[in-house]
Write a protein that holds these residues in place. Structure first.
Motif, short mmCIF file in Angstrom:
data_model
loop_
_atom_site.label_atom_id
_atom_site.label_comp_id
_atom_site.label_asym_id
_atom_site.label_seq_id
_atom_site.Cartn_x
_atom_site.Cartn_y
_atom_site.Cartn_z
N GLU A 55 -28.03 -23.75 -31.57
CA GLU A 55 -28.28 -24.66 -32.69
C GLU A 55 -27.60 -24.20 -33.96
O GLU A 55 -27.40 -24.99 -34.89
CB GLU A 55 -29.79 -24.80 -32.92
N GLN A 56 -27.23 -22.93 -34.02
CA GLN A 56 -26.54 -22.41 -35.19
C GLN A 56 -25.07 -22.81 -35.23
O GLN A 56 -24.41 -22.69 -36.26
CB GLN A 56 -26.67 -20.88 -35.22
N LEU A 57 -24.54 -23.28 -34.09
CA LEU A 57 -23.12 -23.61 -33.99
C LEU A 57 -22.83 -25.08 -34.24
O LEU A 57 -21.68 -25.47 -34.37
CB LEU A 57 -22.59 -23.23 -32.60
N ILE A 58 -23.86 -25.92 -34.28
CA ILE A 58 -23.68 -27.36 -34.46
C ILE A 58 -24.34 -27.79 -35.76
O ILE A 58 -25.01 -27.00 -36.42
CB ILE A 58 -24.21 -28.14 -33.24
N VAL A 59 -24.19 -29.05 -36.11
CA VAL A 59 -24.50 -29.46 -37.48
C VAL A 59 -25.88 -30.09 -37.64
O VAL A 59 -26.63 -29.74 -38.56
CB VAL A 59 -23.41 -30.43 -38.00
N TRP A 60 -26.23 -31.04 -36.75
CA TRP A 60 -27.42 -31.83 -37.07
C TRP A 60 -28.73 -31.06 -37.09
O TRP A 60 -29.61 -31.38 -37.90
CB TRP A 60 -27.51 -33.06 -36.16
N PRO A 61 -28.97 -30.03 -36.26
CA PRO A 61 -30.28 -29.37 -36.32
C PRO A 61 -30.59 -28.78 -37.70
O PRO A 61 -31.70 -28.95 -38.23
CB PRO A 61 -30.19 -28.29 -35.25
N VAL A 62 -29.62 -28.11 -38.30
CA VAL A 62 -29.90 -27.49 -39.60
C VAL A 62 -30.05 -28.54 -40.69
O VAL A 62 -30.92 -28.43 -41.57
CB VAL A 62 -28.81 -26.46 -39.96
N LEU A 63 -29.26 -29.62 -40.64
CA LEU A 63 -29.39 -30.65 -41.67
C LEU A 63 -30.71 -31.40 -41.51
O LEU A 63 -31.36 -31.75 -42.52
CB LEU A 63 -28.21 -31.62 -41.59
N GLN A 64 -31.11 -31.65 -40.27
CA GLN A 64 -32.41 -32.29 -40.06
C GLN A 64 -33.52 -31.42 -40.64
O GLN A 64 -34.46 -31.93 -41.27
CB GLN A 64 -32.64 -32.53 -38.57
N SER A 65 -33.43 -30.11 -40.42
CA SER A 65 -34.44 -29.20 -40.97
C SER A 65 -34.43 -29.21 -42.50
O SER A 65 -35.47 -29.19 -43.15
CB SER A 65 -34.20 -27.78 -40.46
N MET A 66 -33.24 -29.27 -43.09
CA MET A 66 -33.15 -29.22 -44.55
C MET A 66 -33.70 -30.48 -45.21
O MET A 66 -34.12 -30.44 -46.37
CB MET A 66 -31.69 -28.98 -44.99
N PHE A 67 -33.73 -31.59 -44.49
CA PHE A 67 -34.36 -32.80 -45.02
C PHE A 67 -35.85 -32.55 -45.32
O PHE A 67 -36.43 -33.20 -46.18
CB PHE A 67 -34.24 -33.96 -44.03
N GLU A 68 -36.44 -31.61 -44.60
CA GLU A 68 -37.86 -31.30 -44.78
C GLU A 68 -38.09 -30.21 -45.84
O GLU A 68 -39.23 -29.83 -46.08
CB GLU A 68 -38.46 -30.84 -43.44
N ASP A 69 -37.01 -29.71 -46.42
CA ASP A 69 -37.08 -28.69 -47.47
C ASP A 69 -37.95 -27.50 -47.09
O ASP A 69 -38.97 -27.21 -47.72
CB ASP A 69 -37.60 -29.31 -48.78
N PRO A 70 -37.54 -26.74 -46.06
CA PRO A 70 -38.31 -25.56 -45.65
C PRO A 70 -38.20 -24.44 -46.68
O PRO A 70 -37.35 -24.49 -47.59
CB PRO A 70 -37.64 -25.16 -44.33
#
Length: 387
Positions: free
Chosen positions: A330-345
């Motif tokens: 998941e660190q090599l692709i884009v959408w997982p981290v952006l999806q997480s950032m939408f939730e402002d962790p």
């Protein structure tokens, strides 16, 4: 006639070189990948654009054949086939969307960048140039992402030299003041060097050794300790009781990787354990295609393989904090981290089990990507890997 072949050859060579340098595992070199949209846009034919795309992607993911051979204890051919197969989605998207019309080309590249960021093509969307946003715009968050996206489109226009000079200035300024993301207070990631045995050797002594590893930082006042992907092996009631019993005299909470097995396959998960009990904290959204995620099995009525939860659990709650977990691929692709950032962790947790990547730059690339994303959104970062 010679000149007709020289220009395409130079473009292909240059795209391969930026793939090697940009994805060498050094976070401050990630912006080198921004040369790719320039080379793609100045290709004079669709076929040359495809070859430029292939050169860049294959060079950026060059560690895959060797890694796959190590993972399966086989020769290089399965890895080569997977390497070439994975490149097809990247090359196909950039082949189809290339156009001779220079006025339309920036919008076509922008569309290609978006397509390679989300499923289905984003499943193999490695080496995405947008990953460099955290280096050029550290702390800018979503504004930095939008500016990076605009910059990528600008690099596919006729005024690309002016855009490139602007981005170069931002790169040099960022490099001059660069600092790595901080650890969140009270957290510690523990790197292990247990090779292929981690997650496979599930004996009592191995579990005791891991618990002893956890006790060291816990005795220093660390409240949350992160262990790598697969650290616990299969997550069972027996394993849970063992860990809970041995943690009963500490205030520490352990976040560790495990596999949750059932009749249909398994989930690659992170669990949280403290002296009161254990629970499934996170289910991996995108396991490694091919070696872990094998959706074709269900087409033939077979079971097995890791499940992909795609858009599930982007943020998890542990203690008083909200974390964005990223397991390995998941660190090599884009959408997982952006999806997480939408939730402002509150921070990012990046774990992996990379014993099979020995001799390659894959783990270094994962570190660089996770670091860049954490810097973009100004989030602390916890990393725990096994090698």
């Amino acid at each position: 006639m010679c000149r007709d072949y020289l220009r395409p050859a130079l473009l292909i060579f240059a795209s391969s070189a930026i793939g090697v340098v940009g994805w060498s595992g050094h976070v401050l070199l990630l912006p080198v990948a921004l040369a790719f949209p320039v080379l793609w846009s100045i290709a004079r034919t669709r076929s040359v654009a495809a070859l430029v795309s292939a050169g860049y992607f294959l060079a950026a993911s060059r560690g895959l054949p060797q890694g796959v051979a190590a993972f399966y204890s086989s020769d290089i051919w399965p890895g080569l086939l997977l390497w070439l197969g994975a490149s097809m989605s990247f090359v196909t998207v950039h082949f189809v969307l290339w156009t001779k019309n220079p006025n339309v080309r920036p919008f076509r590249y922008l569309l290609a960048a978006i397509i390679m960021s989300i499923p289905p093509f984003g499943v193999t969307g490695w080496a995405h140039p947008v990953t460099a946003a955290g280096v050029l715009f550290p702390g800018w968050g979503w504004w930095g992402l939008w500016l990076m996206t605009a910059g990528l489109a600008g690099l596919a226009t006729r005024i690309w030299p002016a855009v490139a000079m602007t981005l170069l200035g931002l790169w040099l300024w960022s490099a001059a003041i660069w600092t790595d993301p901080k650890l969140p207070e009270g957290w510690r990631g523990v790197d292990l060097e247990m090779g292929a045995s981690l997650g496979r050797e599930a004996g009592l002594q191995r579990q005791r050794d891991l618990i002893a590893t956890v006790r060291n930082p816990a005795s220093d006042g660390v409240r949350y300790v992160v262990l790598p992907e697969s650290a616990l092996g299969f997550w069972t009631p027996t394993v849970e009781r063992l860990w809970v019993g041995l943690l009963r005299n500490t205030d520490a909470t352990v976040m560790a990787g495990a596999a949750l097995l059932d009749a249909g396959g398994y989930d690659n998960v992170l669990v949280a354990i403290d002296r009161t009990g254990g629970r499934i904290l996170y289910r991996e959204r995108m396991p490694v295609p091919g070696s872990m995620w094998q959706p074709w099995r269900s087409w033939f009525g077979e079971s097995g393989g890791a499940r992909a939860d795609f858009f599930a659990n982007p943020v998890v709650v542990i203690g008083a904090s909200r974390a964005a977990p990223l397991i390995c691929y998941e660190q090599l692709i884009v959408w997982p981290v952006l999806q997480s950032m939408f939730e402002d962790p509150d921070f990012v947790v990046a774990v992996g089990n990379g014993w099979w990547t020995k001799g390659t730059s894959i783990i270094a690339i994962q570190h660089a990507a996770a670091t860049s994303w954490a810097k973009l959104f100004a989030k602390p970062l916890v990393i725990a890997f096994n090698t």
